[in-house]
Design a protein around this motif. Structure first.
Motif, PDB file in Angstrom:
ATOM      1  N   VAL A 249       0.862  -1.180   0.000  1.00 38.16           N
ATOM      2  CA  VAL A 249       0.000   0.000   0.000  1.00 38.16           C
ATOM      3  C   VAL A 249       0.900   1.233   0.000  1.00 38.16           C
ATOM      4  O   VAL A 249       1.785   1.371   0.844  1.00 38.16           O
ATOM      5  CB  VAL A 249      -0.932   0.009   1.235  1.00 38.16           C
ATOM      6  CG1 VAL A 249      -1.781   1.263   1.256  1.00 38.16           C
ATOM      7  CG2 VAL A 249      -1.801  -1.239   1.257  1.00 38.16           C
ATOM      8  N   LEU A 250       0.670   2.100  -0.962  1.00 34.72           N
ATOM      9  CA  LEU A 250       1.444   3.329  -1.115  1.00 34.72           C
ATOM     10  C   LEU A 250       0.602   4.486  -0.601  1.00 34.72           C
ATOM     11  O   LEU A 250      -0.529   4.677  -1.048  1.00 34.72           O
ATOM     12  CB  LEU A 250       1.781   3.531  -2.598  1.00 34.72           C
ATOM     13  CG  LEU A 250       2.571   4.753  -2.981  1.00 34.72           C
ATOM     14  CD1 LEU A 250       4.021   4.594  -2.561  1.00 34.72           C
ATOM     15  CD2 LEU A 250       2.492   4.964  -4.487  1.00 34.72           C
ATOM     16  N   THR A 251       1.135   5.252   0.367  1.00 36.01           N
ATOM     17  CA  THR A 251       0.414   6.401   0.913  1.00 36.01           C
ATOM     18  C   THR A 251       1.326   7.621   0.957  1.00 36.01           C
ATOM     19  O   THR A 251       2.555   7.493   0.949  1.00 36.01           O
ATOM     20  CB  THR A 251      -0.106   6.127   2.345  1.00 36.01           C
ATOM     21  OG1 THR A 251       0.986   5.726   3.170  1.00 36.01           O
ATOM     22  CG2 THR A 251      -1.177   5.051   2.352  1.00 36.01           C
ATOM     23  N   ARG A 252       0.697   8.762   0.986  1.00 34.24           N
ATOM     24  CA  ARG A 252       1.432  10.026   1.100  1.00 34.24           C
ATOM     25  C   ARG A 252       1.768  10.248   2.570  1.00 34.24           C
ATOM     26  O   ARG A 252       0.927  10.073   3.434  1.00 34.24           O
ATOM     27  CB  ARG A 252       0.555  11.170   0.596  1.00 34.24           C
ATOM     28  CG  ARG A 252       1.196  12.517   0.661  1.00 34.24           C
ATOM     29  CD  ARG A 252       0.257  13.543   0.028  1.00 34.24           C
ATOM     30  NE  ARG A 252       0.952  14.785  -0.153  1.00 34.24           N
ATOM     31  CZ  ARG A 252       0.672  15.884   0.520  1.00 34.24           C
ATOM     32  NH1 ARG A 252      -0.294  15.904   1.409  1.00 34.24           N
ATOM     33  NH2 ARG A 252       1.365  16.985   0.305  1.00 34.24           N
ATOM     34  N   VAL A 253       3.004  10.624   2.850  1.00 36.65           N
ATOM     35  CA  VAL A 253       3.397  10.943   4.218  1.00 36.65           C
ATOM     36  C   VAL A 253       2.995  12.387   4.478  1.00 36.65           C
ATOM     37  O   VAL A 253       3.407  13.305   3.758  1.00 36.65           O
ATOM     38  CB  VAL A 253       4.918  10.760   4.421  1.00 36.65           C
ATOM     39  CG1 VAL A 253       5.334  11.214   5.818  1.00 36.65           C
ATOM     40  CG2 VAL A 253       5.324   9.318   4.171  1.00 36.65           C
ATOM     41  N   GLU A 254       2.161  12.564   5.481  1.00 36.19           N
ATOM     42  CA  GLU A 254       1.728  13.910   5.839  1.00 36.19           C
ATOM     43  C   GLU A 254       2.812  14.585   6.666  1.00 36.19           C
ATOM     44  O   GLU A 254       3.377  13.981   7.580  1.00 36.19           O
ATOM     45  CB  GLU A 254       0.418  13.852   6.645  1.00 36.19           C
ATOM     46  CG  GLU A 254      -0.745  13.279   5.872  1.00 36.19           C
ATOM     47  CD  GLU A 254      -1.166  14.130   4.678  1.00 36.19           C
ATOM     48  OE1 GLU A 254      -1.000  15.359   4.711  1.00 36.19           O
ATOM     49  OE2 GLU A 254      -1.657  13.550   3.701  1.00 36.19           O
ATOM     50  N   ALA A 255       3.105  15.823   6.347  1.00 34.27           N
ATOM     51  CA  ALA A 255       4.096  16.575   7.109  1.00 34.27           C
ATOM     52  C   ALA A 255       3.556  16.826   8.511  1.00 34.27           C
ATOM     53  O   ALA A 255       2.404  17.202   8.680  1.00 34.27           O
ATOM     54  CB  ALA A 255       4.395  17.902   6.415  1.00 34.27           C
ATOM     55  N   SER A 256       4.387  16.578   9.502  1.00 36.06           N
ATOM     56  CA  SER A 256       3.954  16.818  10.872  1.00 36.06           C
ATOM     57  C   SER A 256       4.120  18.299  11.197  1.00 36.06           C
ATOM     58  O   SER A 256       4.806  19.038  10.505  1.00 36.06           O
ATOM     59  CB  SER A 256       4.763  15.965  11.849  1.00 36.06           C
ATOM     60  OG  SER A 256       6.090  16.451  11.944  1.00 36.06           O
ATOM     61  N   GLU A 257       3.487  18.716  12.271  1.00 40.84           N
ATOM     62  CA  GLU A 257       3.596  20.110  12.683  1.00 40.84           C
ATOM     63  C   GLU A 257       5.024  20.471  13.048  1.00 40.84           C
ATOM     64  O   GLU A 257       5.423  21.620  12.976  1.00 40.84           O
ATOM     65  CB  GLU A 257       2.661  20.376  13.857  1.00 40.84           C
ATOM     66  CG  GLU A 257       1.197  20.315  13.492  1.00 40.84           C
ATOM     67  CD  GLU A 257       0.298  20.578  14.690  1.00 40.84           C
ATOM     68  OE1 GLU A 257       0.790  21.093  15.709  1.00 40.84           O
ATOM     69  OE2 GLU A 257      -0.901  20.269  14.588  1.00 40.84           O
ATOM     70  N   ALA A 258       5.806  19.459  13.446  1.00 36.73           N
ATOM     71  CA  ALA A 258       7.188  19.716  13.838  1.00 36.73           C
ATOM     72  C   ALA A 258       8.080  19.991  12.631  1.00 36.73           C
ATOM     73  O   ALA A 258       9.139  20.585  12.766  1.00 36.73           O
ATOM     74  CB  ALA A 258       7.735  18.536  14.633  1.00 36.73           C
ATOM     75  N   ASP A 259       7.669  19.530  11.446  1.00 37.32           N
ATOM     76  CA  ASP A 259       8.457  19.774  10.243  1.00 37.32           C
ATOM     77  C   ASP A 259       8.330  21.232   9.840  1.00 37.32           C
ATOM     78  O   ASP A 259       7.240  21.776   9.780  1.00 37.32           O
ATOM     79  CB  ASP A 259       7.981  18.886   9.085  1.00 37.32           C
ATOM     80  CG  ASP A 259       8.250  17.415   9.326  1.00 37.32           C
ATOM     81  OD1 ASP A 259       9.084  17.097  10.188  1.00 37.32           O
ATOM     82  OD2 ASP A 259       7.620  16.583   8.648  1.00 37.32           O
ATOM     83  N   ASP A 260       9.443  21.848   9.573  1.00 40.49           N
ATOM     84  CA  ASP A 260       9.459  23.249   9.159  1.00 40.49           C
ATOM     85  C   ASP A 260      10.089  23.307   7.778  1.00 40.49           C
ATOM     86  O   ASP A 260      11.308  23.175   7.651  1.00 40.49           O
ATOM     87  CB  ASP A 260      10.254  24.091  10.152  1.00 40.49           C
ATOM     88  CG  ASP A 260      10.227  25.576   9.837  1.00 40.49           C
ATOM     89  OD1 ASP A 260       9.881  25.949   8.693  1.00 40.49           O
ATOM     90  OD2 ASP A 260      10.549  26.362  10.730  1.00 40.49           O
ATOM     91  N   PRO A 261       9.289  23.473   6.723  1.00 38.08           N
ATOM     92  CA  PRO A 261       9.855  23.446   5.373  1.00 38.08           C
ATOM     93  C   PRO A 261      10.859  24.566   5.126  1.00 38.08           C
ATOM     94  O   PRO A 261      11.824  24.384   4.396  1.00 38.08           O
ATOM     95  CB  PRO A 261       8.632  23.589   4.464  1.00 38.08           C
ATOM     96  CG  PRO A 261       7.565  24.163   5.323  1.00 38.08           C
ATOM     97  CD  PRO A 261       7.848  23.697   6.719  1.00 38.08           C
ATOM     98  N   VAL A 262      10.670  25.703   5.752  1.00 39.27           N
ATOM     99  CA  VAL A 262      11.612  26.816   5.570  1.00 39.27           C
ATOM    100  C   VAL A 262      12.945  26.463   6.209  1.00 39.27           C
ATOM    101  O   VAL A 262      14.012  26.665   5.616  1.00 39.27           O
ATOM    102  CB  VAL A 262      11.040  28.128   6.146  1.00 39.27           C
ATOM    103  CG1 VAL A 262      12.061  29.247   6.057  1.00 39.27           C
ATOM    104  CG2 VAL A 262       9.767  28.518   5.398  1.00 39.27           C
TER     105      VAL A 262
END
Length: 109
Positions: free
Chosen positions: A46-59
């Motif tokens: 099963v292939l799923t998208r990993v949701e970004a957690s609140e702790a992840d900061d893309p900047v």
């Protein structure tokens, strides 16, 4: 009942593949998104998208990536921290203990 979507892709000599467009659209995938593979006991994957957690900061992630690339490209720019600056920082901090590995939290105010 929702229709089952199926798609195929081919493994390259380096065991890489392109996620088909129908799968990317169905999962809402964009460039640089992460995907998770869950292998079930019967062998289904099963292939799923990993949701970004609140702790992840893309900047922050982009900034750290920029620093890593810059350091790799220009190691001659590295300089030791001036001893005078270290002394001044120690004076400003005083006897306060700082845990550099502790998570930052707005609740600690």
């Amino acid at each position: 009942m929702a229709a089952t979507l199926e798609a195929e892709s081919t493994l390259t000599d380096r065991y890489q593949t392109t996620v088909p467009e129908t799968v990317r659209r169905a999962l809402g995938l964009g460039k640089r998104d992460k995907i998770r593979y869950s292998i079930r006991p019967g062998g289904d994957v099963v292939l799923t998208r990993v949701e970004a957690s609140e702790a992840d900061d893309p900047v922050l992630g982009q900034f750290l990536g920029f620093l890593a690339r810059d350091l790799a490209s220009h190691p001659e720019r590295l300089q030791a921290v001036d001893a005078g600056l270290v002394q001044r920082l120690q004076t400003l901090v005083g006897d306060i203990e700082v845990d550099l590995d502790a998570a930052l939290s707005a609740d600690d105010e």
